[in-house]
Design a protein around this motif. Structure first.
Motif, PDB file in Angstrom:
ATOM      1  N   ALA A   1      -2.887  -0.546   9.477  1.00  0.00           N
ATOM      2  CA  ALA A   1      -2.622   0.332   8.295  1.00  0.00           C
ATOM      3  C   ALA A   1      -2.871  -0.418   6.894  1.00  0.00           C
ATOM      4  O   ALA A   1      -3.693  -0.486   6.251  1.00  0.00           O
ATOM      5  CB  ALA A   1      -0.828   1.365   8.281  1.00  0.00           C
ATOM      6  N   GLN A   2      -1.891  -1.436   7.057  1.00  0.00           N
ATOM      7  CA  GLN A   2      -2.158  -2.471   5.694  1.00  0.00           C
ATOM      8  C   GLN A   2      -3.449  -3.429   5.878  1.00  0.00           C
ATOM      9  O   GLN A   2      -4.406  -3.075   5.135  1.00  0.00           O
ATOM     10  CB  GLN A   2      -0.878  -3.697   6.293  1.00  0.00           C
TER      11      GLN A   2
ATOM     12  N   LYS B   1      -6.354  -1.707   6.741  1.00  0.00           N
ATOM     13  CA  LYS B   1      -7.512  -1.162   6.316  1.00  0.00           C
ATOM     14  C   LYS B   1      -7.049  -0.959   5.378  1.00  0.00           C
ATOM     15  O   LYS B   1      -7.885  -0.693   4.034  1.00  0.00           O
ATOM     16  CB  LYS B   1      -6.673   0.480   7.142  1.00  0.00           C
ATOM     17  N   GLN B   2      -6.036  -1.120   4.557  1.00  0.00           N
ATOM     18  CA  GLN B   2      -5.320  -0.734   2.723  1.00  0.00           C
ATOM     19  C   GLN B   2      -6.433  -1.825   2.171  1.00  0.00           C
ATOM     20  O   GLN B   2      -7.040  -1.850   0.886  1.00  0.00           O
ATOM     21  CB  GLN B   2      -3.830  -0.911   2.731  1.00  0.00           C
TER      22      GLN B   2
ATOM     23  N   GLN C   1     -10.254  -1.059   2.484  1.00  0.00           N
ATOM     24  CA  GLN C   1     -10.609  -0.367   1.306  1.00  0.00           C
ATOM     25  C   GLN C   1     -10.889  -0.844  -0.064  1.00  0.00           C
ATOM     26  O   GLN C   1     -11.721  -0.571  -0.120  1.00  0.00           O
ATOM     27  CB  GLN C   1      -9.278   0.657   1.920  1.00  0.00           C
ATOM     28  N   ILE C   2      -9.511  -1.241  -0.522  1.00  0.00           N
ATOM     29  CA  ILE C   2      -9.560  -2.105  -1.383  1.00  0.00           C
ATOM     30  C   ILE C   2     -11.229  -3.486  -1.514  1.00  0.00           C
ATOM     31  O   ILE C   2     -11.826  -2.755  -2.907  1.00  0.00           O
ATOM     32  CB  ILE C   2      -8.056  -2.945  -1.852  1.00  0.00           C
TER      33      ILE C   2
END
Length: 72
Positions: free
Chosen positions: A53-54, A56-57, A60-61
């Motif tokens: 999850a981290q 992926k974030q 995305q950033i």
């Protein structure tokens, strides 16, 4: 937060090629930059990058930053 960790993150923010290397191998990227963040800081970074999850974030950033700045 150690000065070397701050420099590591700062370089990742400003340098998209370095950011990709940091995402791929944080230890090698730190060594390449001649930085020695505290072991516990590198542990936290590796754990963050291993968490799907981290990760992926962060990716995305990275994509948003690249599209805004024309670095893609």
């Amino acid at each position: 937060m150690s000065a070397d960790f701050e420099r590591l993150i700062g370089r990742a923010v400003l340098d998209p090629a370095f950011r990709k290397r940091l995402l791929a191998d944080p230890d090698a990227a730190a060594k390449e930059a001649g930085l020695q963040p505290a072991p516990e800081e590198m542990d936290r970074l590796r754990k963050a990058l291993a968490d799907p999850a981290q990760r992926k974030q962060l990716e995305q950033i990275d994509q948003q930053t690249a599209s805004l700045s024309g670095w893609s």
